[in-house]
Motif scaffolding. Structure first.
Motif, mmCIF file in Angstrom:
data_model
loop_
_atom_site.group_PDB
_atom_site.id
_atom_site.type_symbol
_atom_site.label_atom_id
_atom_site.label_comp_id
_atom_site.label_asym_id
_atom_site.label_seq_id
_atom_site.Cartn_x
_atom_site.Cartn_y
_atom_site.Cartn_z
ATOM 1 N N VAL A 78 0.916 -1.064 0.010
ATOM 2 C CA VAL A 78 0.019 -0.063 0.014
ATOM 3 C C VAL A 78 0.772 1.158 -0.085
ATOM 4 C CG1 VAL A 78 -1.791 1.313 1.170
ATOM 5 C CG2 VAL A 78 -1.790 -1.017 1.288
ATOM 6 N N PRO A 79 0.751 2.050 -0.882
ATOM 7 C CA PRO A 79 1.447 3.454 -1.125
ATOM 8 C C PRO A 79 1.212 4.269 0.180
ATOM 9 C CG PRO A 79 -0.121 3.475 -2.580
ATOM 10 C CD PRO A 79 -0.036 2.146 -1.980
ATOM 11 N N ILE A 80 2.261 4.892 0.780
ATOM 12 C CA ILE A 80 1.995 5.495 2.126
ATOM 13 C C ILE A 80 2.436 7.258 1.807
ATOM 14 C CG2 ILE A 80 2.731 5.908 4.331
ATOM 15 C CD1 ILE A 80 3.594 3.154 4.627
ATOM 16 N N PRO A 81 1.406 8.120 1.589
ATOM 17 C CA PRO A 81 1.637 9.311 1.333
ATOM 18 C C PRO A 81 2.526 10.134 2.260
ATOM 19 C CG PRO A 81 -0.868 9.144 2.450
ATOM 20 C CD PRO A 81 -0.049 7.759 2.206
ATOM 21 N N SER A 82 3.221 11.180 1.994
ATOM 22 C CA SER A 82 4.028 11.823 2.943
ATOM 23 C C SER A 82 3.382 12.644 3.692
ATOM 24 C CB SER A 82 4.979 12.718 1.960
ATOM 25 O OG SER A 82 5.595 13.487 2.542
ATOM 26 N N PRO A 83 3.753 12.820 4.899
ATOM 27 C CA PRO A 83 3.083 13.754 5.999
ATOM 28 C C PRO A 83 2.930 15.009 5.393
ATOM 29 C CG PRO A 83 4.528 11.987 7.061
ATOM 30 C CD PRO A 83 4.590 11.796 5.702
ATOM 31 N N ASP A 84 4.107 15.560 4.563
ATOM 32 C CA ASP A 84 4.281 16.871 4.177
ATOM 33 C C ASP A 84 3.245 17.399 3.311
ATOM 34 O OD1 ASP A 84 6.537 16.885 5.874
ATOM 35 O OD2 ASP A 84 7.785 16.400 4.006
#
Length: 308
Positions: A78-84
């Motif tokens: 599952v791709p994890i989006p950047s917190p930024d």
């Protein structure tokens, strides 16, 4: 001659137990060559393909593989989006999906157990003053009122300073096993009622017990390491004697007896867990030190657990 060599070659191949499959042998081949079995060749070819795939840098796991052949089925990537660039909730859900489990909201560390703090020390060191100030800054602290058979002193309040009971009533409490500890001190009985401790510990309160040195020794035998023992002293013997004189509550004979007892009691300091020097005019520092002791005990990995 040619016919004879062909017959010899055929006869040799049929009697060789290693050749389990029909093969064609070239009678004119070099004598150092070896026949290749088709089934073995296919196994070698498949093994080469698998090794090459495992050693390749572009190898991608096959999530659809049969779990009975290649172990448990792996969770999908599952791709994890950047917190930024994404919100906290979106990243949080992606992390859960990637790990294949949800994050628990239960506390990592349970609430600390209620403590029993036993405070003792010689007469005149300011035990009562420390406890009074301690109760003012910590609401979750219960001071257990001691029962005594002695008469009230001027300014003392029944049920607040002590439970003042007659000698016969005190002896009855001993007979019914209602006291955690009791002793005969200077001709009068003093004891700690059990019921008070049970009620307030059930509410999550820490318990403070003020006892003399003899009572502390008894409680150490009963409670062992399940309670915290704090010894309060004056900054010097000279300062201690001056405080006893300034109280003006004892006769000369009683004053002499208390000074002699104080000298003996100081020898028991090493039997306690902590010592607090209550210097004249520095009560606040003494209270803060007792608070630090309580906080340190509650932060321990292995908690004390008292059962009354």
């Amino acid at each position: 001659m040619l016919f004879r060599r062909i017959c010899f070659s055929l006869s040799k191949s049929y009697h060789n137990p290693l050749f389990l499959y029909p093969i064609s042998t070239n009678p004119f081949a070099n004598s150092q060559s070896y026949p290749i079995i088709p089934s073995n060749f296919e196994a070698l070819r498949l093994g080469f393909r698998r090794t090459a795939a495992l050693n390749s840098h572009t190898f991608v796991p096959d999530n659809t593989a049969d779990s009975t052949m290649d172990g448990p089925r792996r969770p999908p990537v599952v791709p994890i989006p950047s917190p930024d660039t994404s919100g906290r909730a979106e990243v949080f859900r992606a992390l859960e999906a990637s790990l294949g489990s949800t994050f628990s909201s239960q506390p990592i560390v349970p609430n600390p157990n209620p403590l029993i703090i036993v405070i003792s020390g010689p007469s005149g060191v300011g035990k009562d003053a420390v406890i009074k100030s301690l109760r003012e800054v910590r609401e979750d602290l219960h001071f257990v009122v001691t029962a005594t058979s002695r008469a009230k002193r001027p300014g003392e309040v029944d049920g607040k300073d002590y439970f003042f009971v007659g000698k016969e009533e005190f002896l009855s409490m001993i007979e019914k096993n209602e006291l955690l500890e009791y002793a005969l001190v200077y001709g009068d009985y003093k004891g700690i009622p059990k019921q008070q401790i049970r009620e307030f510990m059930a509410k999550g309160c820490d318990i403070v017990l003020r006892v003399d040195i003899q009572g502390a020794a008894t409680l150490r035998r009963i409670l062992r390491n399940s309670a915290v023992f704090v010894f309060i002293v004056a900054e010097s013997e000279e300062a201690l004697v001056k405080r006893l004189i300034d109280r003006k509550t004892e006769t000369i004979e009683a004053l002499l007896m208390r000074v002699s007892a104080a000298r003996e009691e100081l020898r028991h300091l090493k039997e306690f867990d902590y010592v607090v020097v209550n210097k004249e005019g520095e009560l606040e520092n003494s209270v803060q030190l007792v608070e630090a002791i309580i906080d340190a005990e509650k932060a321990k990995v292995h908690q004390r657990r008292a059962v009354i």
